[in-house]
Design an enzyme around this catalytic site. Sequence first.
Site, PDB file in Angstrom:
ATOM      1  N   LYS A 121      -2.264  -9.541   2.952  1.00 31.81           N
ATOM      2  CA  LYS A 121      -3.450  -9.233   3.763  1.00 31.81           C
ATOM      3  C   LYS A 121      -4.249 -10.478   4.104  1.00 31.81           C
ATOM      4  O   LYS A 121      -4.870 -10.548   5.161  1.00 31.81           O
ATOM      5  CB  LYS A 121      -4.344  -8.222   3.044  1.00 31.81           C
ATOM      6  CG  LYS A 121      -3.761  -6.831   3.034  1.00 31.81           C
ATOM      7  CD  LYS A 121      -4.845  -5.797   2.877  1.00 31.81           C
ATOM      8  CE  LYS A 121      -4.281  -4.399   3.007  1.00 31.81           C
ATOM      9  NZ  LYS A 121      -5.222  -3.356   2.611  1.00 31.81           N
ATOM     10  N   LYS A 205       7.529  -1.312   5.485  1.00 25.06           N
ATOM     11  CA  LYS A 205       7.026   0.031   5.174  1.00 25.06           C
ATOM     12  C   LYS A 205       6.215   0.589   6.339  1.00 25.06           C
ATOM     13  O   LYS A 205       5.622  -0.186   7.109  1.00 25.06           O
ATOM     14  CB  LYS A 205       6.218   0.022   3.877  1.00 25.06           C
ATOM     15  CG  LYS A 205       4.900  -0.668   3.966  1.00 25.06           C
ATOM     16  CD  LYS A 205       4.014  -0.389   2.747  1.00 25.06           C
ATOM     17  CE  LYS A 205       2.655  -0.994   3.064  1.00 25.06           C
ATOM     18  NZ  LYS A 205       1.612  -0.846   2.144  1.00 25.06           N
ATOM     19  N   LYS A 208      -0.465   1.833   8.301  1.00 25.18           N
ATOM     20  CA  LYS A 208      -1.563   2.076   9.239  1.00 25.18           C
ATOM     21  C   LYS A 208      -1.815   0.845  10.093  1.00 25.18           C
ATOM     22  O   LYS A 208      -2.341   0.939  11.192  1.00 25.18           O
ATOM     23  CB  LYS A 208      -2.872   2.329   8.478  1.00 25.18           C
ATOM     24  CG  LYS A 208      -2.940   3.553   7.631  1.00 25.18           C
ATOM     25  CD  LYS A 208      -4.263   3.532   6.835  1.00 25.18           C
ATOM     26  CE  LYS A 208      -4.221   4.495   5.667  1.00 25.18           C
ATOM     27  NZ  LYS A 208      -5.282   4.288   4.695  1.00 25.18           N
TER      28      LYS A 208
HETATM   29  P1  TYM Z   1      -3.744   3.269   0.967  1.00 24.48           P
HETATM   30  O1  TYM Z   1      -4.950   3.877   1.582  1.00 24.48           O
HETATM   31  O2  TYM Z   1      -3.174   2.052   1.597  1.00 24.48           O
HETATM   32  O3  TYM Z   1      -2.563   4.308   0.898  1.00 24.48           O
HETATM   33  C1  TYM Z   1      -2.775   5.594   0.356  1.00 24.48           C
HETATM   34  C2  TYM Z   1      -1.548   6.055  -0.394  1.00 24.48           C
HETATM   35  O4  TYM Z   1      -0.414   6.123   0.478  1.00 24.48           O
HETATM   36  C3  TYM Z   1       0.683   5.440  -0.108  1.00 24.48           C
HETATM   37  N1  TYM Z   1       1.515   4.870   0.966  1.00 24.48           N
HETATM   38  C4  TYM Z   1       2.825   5.099   1.121  1.00 24.48           C
HETATM   39  N2  TYM Z   1       3.707   5.831   0.417  1.00 24.48           N
HETATM   40  C5  TYM Z   1       4.994   5.868   0.854  1.00 24.48           C
HETATM   41  N3  TYM Z   1       5.436   5.210   1.942  1.00 24.48           N
HETATM   42  C6  TYM Z   1       4.590   4.443   2.683  1.00 24.48           C
HETATM   43  N4  TYM Z   1       5.032   3.798   3.756  1.00 24.48           N
HETATM   44  C7  TYM Z   1       3.225   4.358   2.278  1.00 24.48           C
HETATM   45  N5  TYM Z   1       2.138   3.713   2.763  1.00 24.48           N
HETATM   46  C8  TYM Z   1       1.107   4.031   1.953  1.00 24.48           C
HETATM   47  C9  TYM Z   1       0.045   4.356  -0.967  1.00 24.48           C
HETATM   48  O5  TYM Z   1       0.934   3.904  -1.965  1.00 24.48           O
HETATM   49  C10 TYM Z   1      -1.148   5.091  -1.530  1.00 24.48           C
HETATM   50  O6  TYM Z   1      -0.770   5.858  -2.659  1.00 24.48           O
HETATM   51  N6  TYM Z   1      -4.946   0.639  -3.114  1.00 24.48           N
HETATM   52  C11 TYM Z   1      -4.768   2.004  -2.636  1.00 24.48           C
HETATM   53  C12 TYM Z   1      -6.037   2.810  -2.689  1.00 24.48           C
HETATM   54  C13 TYM Z   1      -6.685   2.885  -4.047  1.00 24.48           C
HETATM   55  C14 TYM Z   1      -6.162   3.547  -5.180  1.00 24.48           C
HETATM   56  C15 TYM Z   1      -7.137   3.370  -6.201  1.00 24.48           C
HETATM   57  C16 TYM Z   1      -4.986   4.238  -5.434  1.00 24.48           C
HETATM   58  C17 TYM Z   1      -7.880   2.357  -4.389  1.00 24.48           C
HETATM   59  N7  TYM Z   1      -8.159   2.667  -5.706  1.00 24.48           N
HETATM   60  C18 TYM Z   1      -6.953   3.892  -7.489  1.00 24.48           C
HETATM   61  C19 TYM Z   1      -4.798   4.760  -6.714  1.00 24.48           C
HETATM   62  C20 TYM Z   1      -5.783   4.578  -7.726  1.00 24.48           C
HETATM   63  C21 TYM Z   1      -4.307   1.909  -1.174  1.00 24.48           C
HETATM   64  O7  TYM Z   1      -4.293   0.873  -0.599  1.00 24.48           O
HETATM   65  O8  TYM Z   1      -4.031   3.035  -0.590  1.00 24.48           O
END
Ligand code: TYM
Length: 344
Positions: A121, A205, A208
């Site tokens: 990032k 992957k 967004k």
């Molecule tokens: P975020 O918002 O990027 O993504 C949300 C969830 O979607 C999953 N994900 C995917 N799973 C499968 N294939 C994909 N291509 C794919 N893209 C995204 C992510 O693994 C995530 O589970 N850091 C986290 C947010 C967060 C969080 C936390 C998660 C903040 N605090 C505490 C768990 C516990 C994130 O960036 O999510």
Amino acid sequence: MTDTANSYTGPERVFSGVQPTGNLHLGNYLGALRKFVLLQDSHDCIFSVVDLHAITMPQEPGALKENTRQIAAAFLAAGLDPDKAIIFAQSSSPAHMELCWYFNCVARMGWLERMTQFKEKAGKDKERASVGLFDYPVLQAADILVYKATHVPVGEDQKQHLELSRDIAEKFNREYDAPGFFPQPEPLIKGPGARIMSLKDGTKKMSKSDPSDLSRINLTDDADTMARKIKKAKTDPEPLPASMNELSDRPEARNLVGIYAALNGCEDQDVLNEYGGQGFGAFKPALSELVVESLAPITNRFNEWLADPAAIDAVLEKGGERARAIAAPVISDVRDIMGFWKKG
Ligand code: TYM
């Protein structure tokens, strides 16, 4: 004093978060939301729209609130029940930020410097990245541990952050001579859909932030758009083979088979048993139909929730109250353990 993974004896609790940084896509649904829904019947669950994480990258203040409501609406549309699971906005439970500071003094620079998401990032110019972006995984550890969550359903891309959370919990318990105070949170990653890839490049992957909208199926896409994106998805001229081994160097084909299996609730091999020998001209329409059939009810419910922002706000407000009530005694104990002054 040693602290082992097993010394925590408190109750099991699930926590996960999703950032309000744009449309949710099929990867978010299969990697996260669908797992959340399955867990809410068997576990104490807390699901957060992590708006404090979102501001590690620039956000429009006006859009942030709306995006937060949208993710909450997606949680509800996917099937989360606010009477079972807690659904709240991270910023409405300030204990996350307080614990993050304490953890900042436990986590080591070297641990954070290894985080691949920061490297991705921040890009080439690390000097211009926000301090918050560097600290992102520490806030993530605080999110989980401020509720003493034991299980964290996430996609595979979050594995390294979860390992860091475990390291922080372990170091806190050891350094403050508080064995078993924090659990070692277990990531729940395995299963179909843990890593859904871009429709345009099977080695990246689904994300967004991919500039091409054709690379992902958004939960807000209508049926025609979903079908068009699958039709345009990158593939190769070969028919589908009889076994998964033969897909090892065909990432796009493997991804489409994986999506089919995840949505259909079967194994990848079962998909090949049915479609092996057939070309994408036959497989893609079947996949389109399955994607539309699986996501259309969610998209419909999503739009219904979005039409009633007051109802979403009521869910977030109640969730925030419940979240704060769980975090308060944990923070109070942390302050005692760390030796902060209090009247007495
Ligand atoms: P975020 O918002 O990027 O993504 C949300 C969830 O979607 C999953 N994900 C995917 N799973 C499968 N294939 C994909 N291509 C794919 N893209 C995204 C992510 O693994 C995530 O589970 N850091 C986290 C947010 C967060 C969080 C936390 C998660 C903040 N605090 C505490 C768990 C516990 C994130 O960036 O999510």
